[in-house]
Design a protein around this motif. Structure first.
Motif, PDB file in Angstrom:
ATOM      1  N   HIS A 149      -3.712  -7.224 -11.951  1.00 31.64           N
ATOM      2  CA  HIS A 149      -3.137  -5.945 -12.358  1.00 31.64           C
ATOM      3  C   HIS A 149      -3.428  -4.905 -11.282  1.00 31.64           C
ATOM      4  CE1 HIS A 149      -3.565  -8.068 -16.177  1.00 31.64           C
ATOM      5  NE2 HIS A 149      -2.600  -7.296 -16.629  1.00 31.64           N
ATOM      6  N   VAL A 150      -2.550  -3.931 -11.165  1.00 34.72           N
ATOM      7  CA  VAL A 150      -2.757  -2.819 -10.245  1.00 34.72           C
ATOM      8  C   VAL A 150      -2.561  -1.525 -11.032  1.00 34.72           C
ATOM      9  CG1 VAL A 150      -0.356  -2.748  -9.433  1.00 34.72           C
ATOM     10  CG2 VAL A 150      -2.170  -1.861  -7.980  1.00 34.72           C
ATOM     11  N   VAL A 157      -4.589   6.084  -3.975  1.00 33.73           N
ATOM     12  CA  VAL A 157      -5.668   5.113  -4.103  1.00 33.73           C
ATOM     13  C   VAL A 157      -5.315   4.240  -5.294  1.00 33.73           C
ATOM     14  CG1 VAL A 157      -8.112   4.766  -4.589  1.00 33.73           C
ATOM     15  CG2 VAL A 157      -7.394   6.667  -3.133  1.00 33.73           C
ATOM     16  N   GLN A 158      -5.248   2.932  -5.068  1.00 32.77           N
ATOM     17  CA  GLN A 158      -4.906   2.011  -6.143  1.00 32.77           C
ATOM     18  C   GLN A 158      -6.046   1.031  -6.363  1.00 32.77           C
ATOM     19  OE1 GLN A 158      -1.111   0.544  -4.595  1.00 32.77           O
ATOM     20  NE2 GLN A 158      -0.109   1.672  -6.239  1.00 32.77           N
ATOM     21  N   ILE A 159      -6.163   0.577  -7.589  1.00 32.45           N
ATOM     22  CA  ILE A 159      -7.200  -0.373  -7.981  1.00 32.45           C
ATOM     23  C   ILE A 159      -6.511  -1.678  -8.351  1.00 32.45           C
ATOM     24  CG2 ILE A 159      -9.021  -0.854  -9.662  1.00 32.45           C
ATOM     25  CD1 ILE A 159      -9.107   2.295 -10.029  1.00 32.45           C
ATOM     26  N   ILE A 160      -7.002  -2.779  -7.808  1.00 30.65           N
ATOM     27  CA  ILE A 160      -6.479  -4.098  -8.155  1.00 30.65           C
ATOM     28  C   ILE A 160      -7.553  -4.831  -8.941  1.00 30.65           C
ATOM     29  CG2 ILE A 160      -5.677  -6.323  -7.276  1.00 30.65           C
ATOM     30  CD1 ILE A 160      -4.575  -4.841  -4.849  1.00 30.65           C
ATOM     31  N   ILE A 191       0.865  -1.181   0.000  1.00 30.14           N
ATOM     32  CA  ILE A 191       0.000   0.000   0.000  1.00 30.14           C
ATOM     33  C   ILE A 191       0.899   1.228   0.000  1.00 30.14           C
ATOM     34  CG2 ILE A 191      -1.682   1.334   1.319  1.00 30.14           C
ATOM     35  CD1 ILE A 191      -2.753  -1.298   2.416  1.00 30.14           C
ATOM     36  N   ASP A 192       0.708   2.106  -0.989  1.00 31.85           N
ATOM     37  CA  ASP A 192       1.479   3.345  -1.062  1.00 31.85           C
ATOM     38  C   ASP A 192       0.715   4.442  -0.333  1.00 31.85           C
ATOM     39  OD1 ASP A 192       3.493   2.198  -2.593  1.00 31.85           O
ATOM     40  OD2 ASP A 192       2.519   2.691  -4.487  1.00 31.85           O
TER      41      ASP A 192
END
Length: 68
Positions: A37-38, A24-27, A19-20
């Motif tokens: 994919h991220v 906000v990241q989507i997996i 987690i950065d």
């Protein structure tokens, strides 16, 4: 920046993703192709995940910018 990056899937079909802070990241998990994919979500906007025949195919972003 918003391009999906493939991430490794372990033999037991799990993933490990850092987690950065401040992002906000989507997996996206594609069970048909056996891939993961991220990608980063835009700060303001919408992200649409598109599929073709049940498999991950494309990502569209509708990005807005705050004027003031």
């Amino acid at each position: 920046m918003y391009n999906p990056r493939e991430i490794n899937i372990k033999k037991d079909f799990t993933i490990q993703q850092k987690i950065d802070p401040g992002k906000v990241q989507i997996i996206v998990l594609d069970g048909n192709q056996g891939t993961a994919h991220v990608l980063d979500a835009p700060e303001h906007g919408k992200t649409v995940i598109q599929t073709v025949k049940g498999s991950f195919a494309r990502v569209d972003h509708e990005i807005g910018f705050k004027v003031k």
